[in-house]
Design a protein around this motif. Sequence first.
Motif, mmCIF file in Angstrom:
data_model
loop_
_atom_site.group_PDB
_atom_site.id
_atom_site.type_symbol
_atom_site.label_atom_id
_atom_site.label_comp_id
_atom_site.label_asym_id
_atom_site.label_seq_id
_atom_site.Cartn_x
_atom_site.Cartn_y
_atom_site.Cartn_z
ATOM 1 N N PHE A 10 0.832 -1.202 0.000
ATOM 2 C CA PHE A 10 0.000 0.000 0.000
ATOM 3 C C PHE A 10 0.864 1.249 0.000
ATOM 4 O O PHE A 10 0.538 2.244 -0.637
ATOM 5 C CB PHE A 10 -0.945 -0.003 1.213
ATOM 6 N N ARG A 11 1.974 1.189 0.724
ATOM 7 C CA ARG A 11 2.839 2.365 0.761
ATOM 8 C C ARG A 11 3.429 2.641 -0.629
ATOM 9 O O ARG A 11 3.419 3.762 -1.117
ATOM 10 C CB ARG A 11 3.950 2.197 1.793
ATOM 11 N N ALA A 12 3.901 1.552 -1.270
ATOM 12 C CA ALA A 12 4.470 1.728 -2.613
ATOM 13 C C ALA A 12 3.399 2.240 -3.582
ATOM 14 O O ALA A 12 3.663 3.113 -4.412
ATOM 15 C CB ALA A 12 5.044 0.413 -3.114
ATOM 16 N N TYR A 13 2.194 1.701 -3.451
ATOM 17 C CA TYR A 13 1.077 2.177 -4.270
ATOM 18 C C TYR A 13 0.849 3.658 -4.011
ATOM 19 O O TYR A 13 0.653 4.454 -4.933
ATOM 20 C CB TYR A 13 -0.203 1.409 -3.915
ATOM 21 N N GLY A 14 0.887 4.019 -2.725
ATOM 22 C CA GLY A 14 0.687 5.416 -2.335
ATOM 23 C C GLY A 14 1.724 6.315 -2.980
ATOM 24 O O GLY A 14 1.393 7.361 -3.547
ATOM 25 N N VAL A 15 2.997 5.903 -2.923
ATOM 26 C CA VAL A 15 4.073 6.701 -3.518
ATOM 27 C C VAL A 15 3.830 6.867 -5.010
ATOM 28 O O VAL A 15 3.885 7.969 -5.555
ATOM 29 C CB VAL A 15 5.453 6.048 -3.273
ATOM 30 N N THR A 16 3.529 5.738 -5.677
ATOM 31 C CA THR A 16 3.313 5.795 -7.121
ATOM 32 C C THR A 16 2.128 6.693 -7.472
ATOM 33 O O THR A 16 2.223 7.526 -8.383
ATOM 34 C CB THR A 16 3.093 4.377 -7.688
ATOM 35 N N ILE A 17 1.034 6.532 -6.748
ATOM 36 C CA ILE A 17 -0.146 7.355 -7.044
ATOM 37 C C ILE A 17 0.166 8.829 -6.791
ATOM 38 O O ILE A 17 -0.193 9.702 -7.582
ATOM 39 C CB ILE A 17 -1.361 6.891 -6.205
ATOM 40 N N PHE A 18 0.890 9.083 -5.714
ATOM 41 C CA PHE A 18 1.249 10.461 -5.390
ATOM 42 C C PHE A 18 2.094 11.089 -6.504
ATOM 43 O O PHE A 18 1.763 12.148 -7.035
ATOM 44 C CB PHE A 18 2.002 10.507 -4.057
ATOM 45 N N ILE A 19 3.199 10.441 -6.883
ATOM 46 C CA ILE A 19 4.055 11.055 -7.907
ATOM 47 C C ILE A 19 3.339 11.112 -9.260
ATOM 48 O O ILE A 19 3.506 12.065 -10.014
ATOM 49 C CB ILE A 19 5.435 10.370 -8.052
ATOM 50 N N THR A 20 2.512 10.103 -9.553
ATOM 51 C CA THR A 20 1.777 10.122 -10.812
ATOM 52 C C THR A 20 0.793 11.295 -10.841
ATOM 53 O O THR A 20 0.734 12.045 -11.820
ATOM 54 C CB THR A 20 1.014 8.794 -11.023
ATOM 55 N N ALA A 21 0.055 11.467 -9.744
ATOM 56 C CA ALA A 21 -0.952 12.527 -9.713
ATOM 57 C C ALA A 21 -0.300 13.908 -9.750
ATOM 58 O O ALA A 21 -0.634 14.748 -10.599
ATOM 59 C CB ALA A 21 -1.818 12.377 -8.466
ATOM 60 N N VAL A 22 0.654 14.120 -8.871
ATOM 61 C CA VAL A 22 1.291 15.435 -8.790
ATOM 62 C C VAL A 22 2.063 15.743 -10.087
ATOM 63 O O VAL A 22 1.907 16.812 -10.680
ATOM 64 C CB VAL A 22 2.243 15.508 -7.577
ATOM 65 N N GLY A 23 2.877 14.787 -10.516
ATOM 66 C CA GLY A 23 3.690 14.991 -11.715
ATOM 67 C C GLY A 23 2.835 15.238 -12.946
ATOM 68 O O GLY A 23 3.110 16.127 -13.751
ATOM 69 N N THR A 24 1.767 14.443 -13.099
ATOM 70 C CA THR A 24 0.910 14.597 -14.267
ATOM 71 C C THR A 24 0.198 15.946 -14.234
ATOM 72 O O THR A 24 0.160 16.659 -15.241
ATOM 73 C CB THR A 24 -0.126 13.458 -14.335
ATOM 74 N N ALA A 25 -0.347 16.304 -13.064
ATOM 75 C CA ALA A 25 -1.108 17.556 -12.976
ATOM 76 C C ALA A 25 -0.215 18.763 -13.276
ATOM 77 O O ALA A 25 -0.522 19.585 -14.154
ATOM 78 C CB ALA A 25 -1.744 17.684 -11.598
ATOM 79 N N ILE A 26 0.900 18.850 -12.576
ATOM 80 C CA ILE A 26 1.785 20.012 -12.777
ATOM 81 C C ILE A 26 2.370 19.996 -14.186
ATOM 82 O O ILE A 26 2.376 21.009 -14.886
ATOM 83 C CB ILE A 26 2.910 20.028 -11.731
ATOM 84 N N GLY A 27 2.860 18.828 -14.591
ATOM 85 C CA GLY A 27 3.491 18.710 -15.900
ATOM 86 C C GLY A 27 2.528 19.059 -17.030
ATOM 87 O O GLY A 27 2.891 19.730 -17.997
ATOM 88 N N LEU A 28 1.299 18.625 -16.865
ATOM 89 C CA LEU A 28 0.296 18.877 -17.896
ATOM 90 C C LEU A 28 0.011 20.373 -18.008
ATOM 91 O O LEU A 28 -0.054 20.930 -19.113
ATOM 92 C CB LEU A 28 -0.988 18.122 -17.518
ATOM 93 N N PHE A 29 -0.132 21.006 -16.871
ATOM 94 C CA PHE A 29 -0.401 22.441 -16.872
ATOM 95 C C PHE A 29 0.761 23.205 -17.509
ATOM 96 O O PHE A 29 0.572 24.055 -18.382
ATOM 97 C CB PHE A 29 -0.635 22.922 -15.432
ATOM 98 N N LEU A 30 1.962 22.832 -17.098
ATOM 99 C CA LEU A 30 3.161 23.489 -17.610
ATOM 100 C C LEU A 30 3.283 23.298 -19.124
ATOM 101 O O LEU A 30 3.555 24.238 -19.876
ATOM 102 C CB LEU A 30 4.366 22.859 -16.906
#
Lengths: 306, 304
Positions: free
Chosen positions: B82-102
Amino acid sequence: MKKTGFLHELKKNKALFLMVAPAVLLVFVMSYLPMSGLILAFKDYKFNLGVFGSPWNGLENFRFLFQSGKGWLITRNTIFYNLLNLVTSQFLAVFVAILISEMAGKVYKKVTQSVIFLPYFISWVIVGTFVFNIFNFETGVLNNVVKFFGGEPVNVYSMPGVWPWIICIFNSWKWVGYNSIIYIAAITSIDAECYEAADIDGANVFQKIWYITMPSIKPTIITMLLLQVGRILRGDFEMFYQIVGNNGQLFDRTDVIDTYVFRSLLQNSNFGMTAAASFYQSVLCFVIIIVVNAIVKKVEEDYALF
Amino acid sequence: MAEATVARSNKIKLTPSRIVFNIISYVFIGLLALVCLLPFIMLVSGSFSSEAAIRFNGYSIFPQEFTTEAYEFIFRNPESIFRAYGVTIFITAVGTAIGLFLTTMTAYVISRKDFKYRNKISFFFYFTTLFNGGMISTYIFYIQYLHLKDSYFALILPGLFNVFYLLIMRSFVNNVPPALIESAKIDGAGEFRIFIQIVFPLLKSGLATIGLFKALGYWNDWYNAMLYMNTEAKFPLQYMLYNMLQKAQALAAIASQVGIKAEDLPSNSLKLCMAVIATGPIILLYPFVQKYFVKGVTIGSVKG
């Protein structure tokens, strides 16, 4: 004169400049600044002294790299794999694209195309699992098949000679869906009238492929080849690392510049030699793409990348 | 266009050459699709097979001695997954959102024909695809000067901005009628407001396409984790999986050399089960998102 022009422009489009600034800053910090580290190739790197504080040592790093034989080996492997993968994967993609484009069965076409695209979506870690599941000595699929037919099980992991083919097959496998989409797009944009005219003239399907489809997608093929040639000294690191791993027995045949550099990063060894390898990879890649592009531009301007 | 091709093929009479072609194409494409699918089927069936069966018979297309043992074992102690899933979901969500906007904002600026420096700025980005510092200098720079070691930034920043996606996004932005932007300008809207309120909402399919490419990249990333992360609790899913496989394979190799019974080692079905858990979301979403990827690849292949 030019300076006032820029200032004027800055004033006029202040908002646009502000909007592009974050990305410019990010790319500057993440991509441009690290380029300064290329001087490491000419330095005797000491971690505590940093990139700029470490003493110079001329071309020593390059001398070591090529005298150890490692430099030639990884260069030869990198070029060999890129050429092999380039030819096989593009050939397969063109072949598949032509077959799929000419198919009449809509459902069959759609389903198979989806499935063929699937390998693109999984990480190389998972592909590494597949490779291990197929080739491992004890429970691998290959040895099961061999044993089923009464043969002797083989230990593929101690046979360096077959790995170029294994890598080539998995590379094609992972990219065939992706690449064929590009060619299918090129084929669908061919004017349908060409085919209709050919039908009237009584051309068969093979003639139409050879005389209409192939010439029409030639620009796409050339662009794809060009893109790959520009990367001829770059190994697909993730692929090599996940398929081969740290299996020292296979390095003579499978070590490419990227895996060699990466290993020394992890083990913190041979920094000078690897910095030299990394430097000559970056610079040569750049030179190759510029030269190839210039040649292409001269021969047939439309095919040039930039 | 695709429809036209199909319609054309349907009209064609079954001449001998057409029959030969159909046999070749249906058989070859069918086989290729099978080759692309089989590893996944074996992965899933292996994860539901008993350890003894895998060891004795190897992997197979159908589960042998069906059991959910491996899954039960993993979910008996699920924190690390669950922790690894959490890390992956976190970086995927944050990275995708910011990267997409940029990416979108930058694409908007460089697609503005009246912006004088757009070509220079485009080239500033494009140049990084032709020349880069290479693995070593980048690694040392990130660690020594940006202090990214063991930081989540090391997992997010490198994939945040990609020139290839920028170019794809630009061609989406180019489809927005310039008249819309012009009229908003006349109404007195500022550049940023035009972008947010007028252009952004019109880019839905572009946002979906690039967002999915980015999300896939983050989800599948293990390379940055391997280079920069030390703390096991911060490992993303793919790297955790990789570590687990490595341990199992290294042990198996040693064991076979010194003649230890394989039964005492981390089990095969467990590894496959982990692989299924790490890949599952992608496979489940695949049918729904595939068309966006096809679109992205198609646009990306068109120059300019």
